[in-house]
Design a protein around this motif. Structure first.
Motif, PDB file in Angstrom:
ATOM      1  N   PHE A 121       9.008   7.790   0.405  1.00 17.38           N
ATOM      2  CA  PHE A 121       9.423   8.623  -0.920  1.00 17.38           C
ATOM      3  C   PHE A 121       9.712   7.758  -2.094  1.00 17.38           C
ATOM      4  O   PHE A 121      10.030   8.055  -3.024  1.00 17.38           O
ATOM      5  CB  PHE A 121      10.671   9.494  -0.456  1.00 17.38           C
ATOM      6  N   GLY A 122       9.807   6.386  -1.594  1.00 16.35           N
ATOM      7  CA  GLY A 122      10.255   5.546  -2.857  1.00 16.35           C
ATOM      8  C   GLY A 122      11.609   5.686  -2.917  1.00 16.35           C
ATOM      9  O   GLY A 122      12.411   6.404  -2.321  1.00 16.35           O
ATOM     10  N   THR A 154      -4.298  -3.544  -5.771  1.00 22.07           N
ATOM     11  CA  THR A 154      -3.578  -2.631  -5.298  1.00 22.07           C
ATOM     12  C   THR A 154      -4.520  -1.488  -4.555  1.00 22.07           C
ATOM     13  O   THR A 154      -5.683  -1.818  -4.613  1.00 22.07           O
ATOM     14  CB  THR A 154      -2.915  -1.524  -6.703  1.00 22.07           C
ATOM     15  N   ALA A 155      -4.033  -0.522  -3.855  1.00 23.89           N
ATOM     16  CA  ALA A 155      -4.756   0.357  -3.062  1.00 23.89           C
ATOM     17  C   ALA A 155      -5.722   1.279  -4.144  1.00 23.89           C
ATOM     18  O   ALA A 155      -6.746   1.626  -3.481  1.00 23.89           O
ATOM     19  CB  ALA A 155      -3.744   1.378  -2.611  1.00 23.89           C
ATOM     20  N   GLY A 156      -5.485   1.113  -5.685  1.00 24.53           N
ATOM     21  CA  GLY A 156      -6.301   1.786  -6.095  1.00 24.53           C
ATOM     22  C   GLY A 156      -7.917   1.408  -6.335  1.00 24.53           C
ATOM     23  O   GLY A 156      -8.732   1.963  -6.387  1.00 24.53           O
ATOM     24  N   ASP A 157      -7.710   0.066  -6.059  1.00 26.79           N
ATOM     25  CA  ASP A 157      -9.178  -0.559  -6.183  1.00 26.79           C
ATOM     26  C   ASP A 157     -10.240  -0.396  -5.068  1.00 26.79           C
ATOM     27  O   ASP A 157     -11.262  -0.728  -4.823  1.00 26.79           O
ATOM     28  CB  ASP A 157      -8.852  -2.268  -6.130  1.00 26.79           C
ATOM     29  N   LEU A 158      -9.175   0.348  -3.898  1.00 28.78           N
ATOM     30  CA  LEU A 158     -10.185   0.566  -2.689  1.00 28.78           C
ATOM     31  C   LEU A 158     -10.704   1.970  -2.683  1.00 28.78           C
ATOM     32  O   LEU A 158     -11.044   2.416  -1.775  1.00 28.78           O
ATOM     33  CB  LEU A 158      -9.316   0.305  -1.508  1.00 28.78           C
ATOM     34  N   PRO A 192      11.581   1.771 -11.794  1.00 29.98           N
ATOM     35  CA  PRO A 192      12.987   1.761 -10.998  1.00 29.98           C
ATOM     36  C   PRO A 192      12.693   2.336  -9.443  1.00 29.98           C
ATOM     37  O   PRO A 192      13.546   2.257  -8.605  1.00 29.98           O
ATOM     38  CB  PRO A 192      13.613   2.562 -11.805  1.00 29.98           C
ATOM     39  N   SER A 193      11.874   2.928  -9.422  1.00 34.24           N
ATOM     40  CA  SER A 193      11.296   3.607  -8.008  1.00 34.24           C
ATOM     41  C   SER A 193      10.850   2.463  -7.134  1.00 34.24           C
ATOM     42  O   SER A 193      10.832   2.911  -5.887  1.00 34.24           O
ATOM     43  CB  SER A 193      10.332   4.776  -8.150  1.00 34.24           C
ATOM     44  N   ARG A 238       0.909   6.178  -3.998  1.00 33.63           N
ATOM     45  CA  ARG A 238       1.607   5.502  -5.020  1.00 33.63           C
ATOM     46  C   ARG A 238       1.081   4.312  -5.928  1.00 33.63           C
ATOM     47  O   ARG A 238       1.788   3.510  -6.629  1.00 33.63           O
ATOM     48  CB  ARG A 238       2.986   4.964  -4.188  1.00 33.63           C
ATOM     49  N   ASN A 239      -0.048   3.930  -5.344  1.00 36.64           N
ATOM     50  CA  ASN A 239      -0.861   3.045  -5.754  1.00 36.64           C
ATOM     51  C   ASN A 239      -0.154   1.347  -5.812  1.00 36.64           C
ATOM     52  O   ASN A 239       0.048   0.846  -6.941  1.00 36.64           O
ATOM     53  CB  ASN A 239      -1.345   3.254  -7.248  1.00 36.64           C
TER      54      ASN A 239
END
Ligand code: ZN
Length: 304
Positions: free
Chosen positions: A294-295, A2-6, A167-168, A105-106
């Motif tokens: 915005f999901g 995920t983006a969090g790893d970066l 659900p988002s 939003r990771n």
């Protein structure tokens, strides 16, 4: 992944996303100019429409070249339209927003290719629609093919199928569909990633084509203006469903209708209908962008 790893190099990637968007925007300028004119995207190479001067590599750097040349052709010194640097920076900005959203939003990185492709396709479709009142099949049909390929090659990019069940992520309709399919066939398709991704793609396209197709066919029969809604819009929404799934289609149609209505009222009351008439396509694009950024908070409002 995920983006969090970066996160340690997040700012560098923000900048890369913007620059990548500018480069893609440079290509989209060619798309927007050539496709409605029935010209090839590959030949001839970029040249000045006035004197035929071939654009050299250093003259083709997004935004920077236009600034260095002070907006003039180095061959004949005629002005180069400002829509080139504008198109490049707009795409850069949109790609930055998309990447920023994914980081915020990771989301899984497998989402990225589809989001970038769809953003570029929607921007060029919107610009062509505003000028030529049509949305070319070259954009929508190839978008359908690309979204199918991405679904099969990178099924983890289908947000609605994510096991966390957030659900988002827009999993409302597809979860319902899987439950029905399981009841019918006794097999849980969610356990088979590629088949699940294909089903999600199919439902998305189907939802888009049917939802707007009904309006388009009814419009042709009922309205006196046969061009009330073109089939280009139908294919455009089908493409959005192909990339984003069935939930997104409902959101996009409603967001497109609401923003279109607001613009119509603004145009009617403030501008007194002087120009600035915008077809439905760009509003659908705006809705799809809102969905990506915005999901589906829209579904969360009714939600679980
Ligand atoms: Zn020239």
């Amino acid at each position: 992944m995920t983006a969090g790893d970066l996160s340690p190099i997040l700012w560098q990637i923000h900048a890369i996303a913007f620059c990548f968007g500018c480069v893609i925007g440079s290509f989209l300028n060619v798309v927007v100019w050539r496709i409605p004119r029935g010209e090839s995207l590959l030949t001839p190479p970029s040249h000045c429409p006035n004197c035929g001067h071939l654009i050299r590599a250093w003259e083709n750097i997004p935004i920077i070249s236009w600034l260095c040349l002070r907006g003039r052709c180095s061959g004949c010194h005629q002005p180069i339209s400002i829509r080139y640097p504008l198109g490049e920076s707009a795409t850069g900005l949109l790609f930055f927003i998309i990447w920023y959203t994914i980081a915020r939003r990771n989301l899984p990185l497998a989402v990225l290719p589809g989001y970038f492709y769809l953003t570029g396709a929607l921007l060029s479709a919107a610009l062509i629609d505003m000028k030529h009142r049509m949305i070319p099949d070259e954009i929508t049909i190839s978008g359908l093919v690309v979204s199918l390929m991405l679904a099969l090659l990178a099924p983890s990019g289908r947000l609605a199928l994510h096991p966390d069940g957030d659900p988002s992520h827009g999993s409302f309709f597809i979860t319902m569909a899987f439950e029905q399919l399981q009841r019918l066939f006794g097999a849980d398709l969610r356990a088979m990633p590629i088949i699940a991704a294909f089903t999600d793609w199919l439902f998305g396209v189907f939802a888009g084509v049917v939802l707007l197709g009904i309006f388009a066919v009814a419009g042709r029969h009922l309205a006196k203006k046969p061009q009330a809604m073109g089939y280009g819009d139908v294919k455009l929404l089908g493409m959005c469903g192909g990339f984003l799934g069935a939930d997104s289609v409902v959101f996009i149609v409603m967001a497109g209708a609401v923003t279109g209505l607001v613009w119509g009222l603004f145009r009617h009351i403030i501008l007194r209908k002087k120009g600035w008439s915008i077809p439905y396509g760009p509003f659908l694009g705006l809705g799809a962008l809102a969905w990506m950024v915005f999901g589906n908070w829209f579904f969360l409002l009714f939600g679980k």
